[in-house]
Each structure stands twice: as C-alpha cells, then as structure tokens.
Write an enzyme that holds these catalytic residues in place. Structure first.
Site, PDB file in Angstrom:
ATOM      1  CD  GLU A  66      -8.619  -4.598   1.642  1.00  0.00           C
ATOM      2  OE1 GLU A  66      -8.173  -4.904   2.762  1.00  0.00           O
ATOM      3  OE2 GLU A  66      -8.116  -4.996   0.582  1.00  0.00           O
ATOM      4  CG  ASP A  83      -1.940  -1.067   1.229  1.00  0.00           C
ATOM      5  OD1 ASP A  83      -1.824  -1.995   0.406  1.00  0.00           O
ATOM      6  OD2 ASP A  83      -2.854  -1.024   2.060  1.00  0.00           O
TER       7      ASP A  83
HETATM    8  C1  FRU Z   1      -4.829  -3.323   1.344  1.00  0.00           C
HETATM    9  C2  FRU Z   1      -4.744  -3.752   2.782  1.00  0.00           C
HETATM   10  C3  FRU Z   1      -5.251  -2.673   3.693  1.00  0.00           C
HETATM   11  C4  FRU Z   1      -4.551  -2.971   4.987  1.00  0.00           C
HETATM   12  C5  FRU Z   1      -3.225  -3.549   4.525  1.00  0.00           C
HETATM   13  C6  FRU Z   1      -2.702  -4.687   5.329  1.00  0.00           C
HETATM   14  O1  FRU Z   1      -3.831  -3.874   0.536  1.00  0.00           O
HETATM   15  O2  FRU Z   1      -5.446  -4.952   2.972  1.00  0.00           O
HETATM   16  O3  FRU Z   1      -6.646  -2.661   3.828  1.00  0.00           O
HETATM   17  O4  FRU Z   1      -4.410  -1.817   5.754  1.00  0.00           O
HETATM   18  O5  FRU Z   1      -3.395  -3.970   3.184  1.00  0.00           O
HETATM   19  O6  FRU Z   1      -1.472  -5.143   4.877  1.00  0.00           O
END
Ligand code: FRU
Length: 424
Positions: free
Chosen positions: A294, A53
């Site tokens: 997300e 992310d």
């Molecule tokens: C998206 C996600 C987010 C979370 C993170 C965990 O790729 O699932 O929602 O904060 O990655 O690694």
C-alpha cells in the site's frame, strides 16, 4: 501478463520480485528496523475525528513543502461517534473499536496546518460534500504545483469501484491560517485494466489505489506509483521458482500463497499536466508473498531509487510473515531491478508486543517517517487497548546503501518542511 512496453520512450522492463526467500529473512523486533514503543498515554490530535493516512503537501520531486511558513498535511479522516446508538455496546458504553474499524467506509480528505510542523490545527474538508463521485475518499498525494498556490490532489475514489482521480484547487494563507479553495471538479484518470492490474471482477478483494505522482530525477518525466494486485482471476496465479526464490530445504511448500498477489504499479503521463496517463507493468510484484503493498512512495537519494510501501501481518501468504510497517526496495534506475532493503524488505515494523501500534508509514526524503497510531495495549496481556486515530511519534531513520537504521524519535506528528514557497 504483459511484461514489456515501449511507450513514451520508456524502456521496457520486467517487474522485480519480492520473493518468499526474501521474506523469510524478515526478523521482527530487530532494533534497527523496529519502531520504538508508543506509550498508551499518547495525546489525541482532535477528539471529534479519527485520522489515519497522513499526506504531507509536497512538490513533484518529493520535498515536503510549506507555504508562506505554514506546513500543511492532508489526512484520511472520519467522524467519531461517541453518542451514536449504533456504536454503543450492551452496557451503553461507546464501542470505539467498532467505530474505528468502520472508518474506511466513510473516509474523507481533510487538511491541517501548523507553524511548527506539529500540533496541527484543524483546517476542514478539502472537497465539499457531493464533489467527490464515490462514498470513500481514499489515500493519495497533494502536490504544490507553483508559487500561485495551485495544488493537484491525486487520490482514490472508492465505492463503487476504485478510480485514481485528481482535483485541482489552491492553497491560500493569511497570518492566521490556511484554507483550501476550489477543489470542485474531480477528473477520473484511470482504473485497473485486468491485463496488468487486477480488477474487481477478477477478485472482490482487489486493491487499486494510493496514487503517488513524481518527477523522475534522471529522465525528468512525470510518473505515478500506485498500489495494485497482479491481474488474473483470484486463485489463478502461479507461485513458481522465481516467486519462491532460493529457499532452504523444507521451505518449498507454498501452501495457498497463490491468493496473495500484491504489486506496486507505475504509470507515465502523456502530458505535462498529468491529465492523461498510461499504465505500465508493475515495478515490483509480491505474488506468493503478500497481498497488499500500500501507499508506495519514493525517496531519491545518492542517485538511487528507494521504493517504500506499507504492508500488514494479516496480508502475508502461508509460510511467510512479518510485522505491520513499512518495507523498502532499492534500485539504481527507476525500472529496477529492485532489491529488498536490509535483505528482507523490512524497514520499520511494529514491535511484537504492540503489533498494531502504528500503520501507514510515510518515509520523507529527510529520513523522517510519519505514521498514525492504530491501537496500543493498556495492560500486560494486550487484551485492553486504547484506539488511536491520531498522529504517532515521528521516527528518524538513516538510509545507507542497501540498509536502513532507526536513529531517532521525535514528537507526535512532527512533519517539518524541507522547503518553503512564498506565494505570489
Ligand atoms: C492504508 C490504506 C490505504 C487506503 C486507505 C483506506 O492505511 O489502506 O491503502 O487508501 O488506508 O482507508
């Protein structure tokens, strides 16, 4: 669930619904909503770490912001373990896929900087070990507050629990680079309440994370989006007429779709600094459609609210499906009603020949979409893959009314600033 509120002058609202009928319109491989193929010979940002992310530094209005000519991104990051016996297979070779799949449990917030909006230089960890209260530092948003370089990093403190938190620090620049200083005191803001947003006690697979604070361009107040699930015991949700929508004959059966209960949450700040928050009912729910919406975020354009959120194939409910990618909804006012972009909600999905090539798309107000490379097939059958853990090529997209169109492709991890702030 409570569906109305009258707090802090916020108008009562009903959540908008992403229905099963909407999702039936999802068409994978439509070229206008499909990410171009990512080649298996992609460059890797850094061979010591996986990144996923990506969170560009921005202001409260959503503008991606450089400081003294330096672009800054934050990334979820985890060490790669090519020599750790734990990640060697029977033949003694590095099992990178297993290492990659385990990354969420050791995710930490790192930062990177660049003069050109790409070719990111390694900055380091934002918080020293021990500052953050939980094992995992999950996604959020770094906000540049002012020309003194103050930064509020909102993120998710996970395991145990999942708490939306923030930590304040400062960005410091020299002619050689950027550093992050401070970030020493983490302030818990809120957790799921069990009334509007599902708790861990209600569902061990609950989601509550990914804060995205913003100033509403119309009312000027400070709000925050986040990912949630609709409150209630796992299995107790009803997928009724409203959630199903207007489906053709033969599409009424909802199977076990009551287990998929994603929503986009919203909270309003009681103070100007964003230290005190009140959760409001969700903006959007996907009960009976999908279990994860997300990293929700907005683009404010043409007086409209473009709400984007990422989701997966594997989190879709029985009888509906779609690619991994970013989905979107549009409304004329903050609290909706929201309608799915492109009819279905799909904005930018992976091509079906490379279903895991990218994820965690972030749509910026200039129409550029950044994401990370997950894995790309290296042979015809897709059985051999190359794991990414690095920045994907940026995609250019046009947003017009209720439609979006892929129009361009740029370099890996290209995240140019929309404005520059000279620090005092
Ligand atoms: C998206 C996600 C987010 C979370 C993170 C965990 O790729 O699932 O929602 O904060 O990655 O690694």
């Amino acid at each position: 669930m409570k569906t109305t509120t009258e707090k802090f002058g916020v108008t009562p609202h009903q959540p908008s619904l992403w229905t099963r009928a909407d999702a039936l319109k999802v068409r994978a491989d439509d070229p206008t909503t499909t990410q171009p193929l990512v080649s298996a010979d992609f460059p890797v940002l850094n061979n010591d770490v996986f990144i996923w992310d990506t969170m560009p530094l921005r202001d409260l209005d959503g503008n991606v912001t450089s400081v003294d000519g330096w672009s800054v991104i934050f990334t979820l990051t985890a060490d790669r373990h090519p020599n750790d016996p734990q990640y060697l297979d029977e033949d003694g070779n590095y099992d990178i896929l297993r290492d990659w799949n385990d990354r969420h449990g050791r995710a930490k917030m790192y930062y990177w900087f660049s003069r050109t909006g790409k070719n990111w230089e390694f900055g380091g960890r934002v918080m020293a070990e021990g500052v953050s209260p939980t094992a995992r530092e999950w996604a959020g948003t770094p906000i540049l507050l002012n020309d003194r370089g103050e930064v509020d990093l909102y993120y998710t403190a996970v395991t145990p629990g999942a708490t939306i938190v923030k930590v304040r620090g400062r960005v410091v620049t020299t002619e050689h680079g950027v550093s992050m200083v401070g970030f020493e005191k983490v302030k818990p803001l809120f957790e799921a309440d069990g009334n509007m947003y599902q708790t861990e006690a209600q569902n061990a697979f609950w989601g509550f994370r990914d804060p995205w604070p913003f100033r509403d361009p119309k009312d000027g107040k400070l709000y925050m989006l986040f990912e949630g699930n609709v409150a209630g015991e796992r299995g107790s949700h009803k997928v009724g007429e409203a959630e199903i929508g207007d489906v053709p004959p033969g599409y009424e059966d909802v199977g076990n779709s009551r287990y998929q209960t994603a929503c986009v949450g919203i909270a309003v700040a009681r103070d100007a600094d964003g230290d005190d928050w009140e959760m409001l009912p969700p903006l959007l729910t996907a009960v009976g459609v999908n279990d994860q919406t997300e990293r929700p975020h907005f683009v404010f354009q043409d007086g409209k609210y473009y709400l984007f959120t990422i989701s997966h194939t594997f989190t879709y409910a029985d009888g509906v499906t779609g690619p991994d990618g970013v989905y979107g909804f549009v409304a004329d006012s903050l609290f909706g009603p929201y309608v799915p972009l492109n009819g279905s909600g799909l904005v930018l999905g992976n091509p079906s020949s490379q279903p895991f090539q990218t994820y965690s798309h972030y749509v910026m107000p200039n129409g550029l979409v950044t994401s990370f490379i997950d894995s790309v097939p290296t042979d015809e059958t897709g059985t051999q893959i190359r794991v990414g853990g690095t920045e994907a090529p940026t995609v250019g997209m046009k947003i017009k009314g209720q439609q979006t169109f892929v129009v361009a492709e740029y370099d890996y991890g290209y995240i140019p600033p929309m404005l520059d702030v000279t620090l005092k």
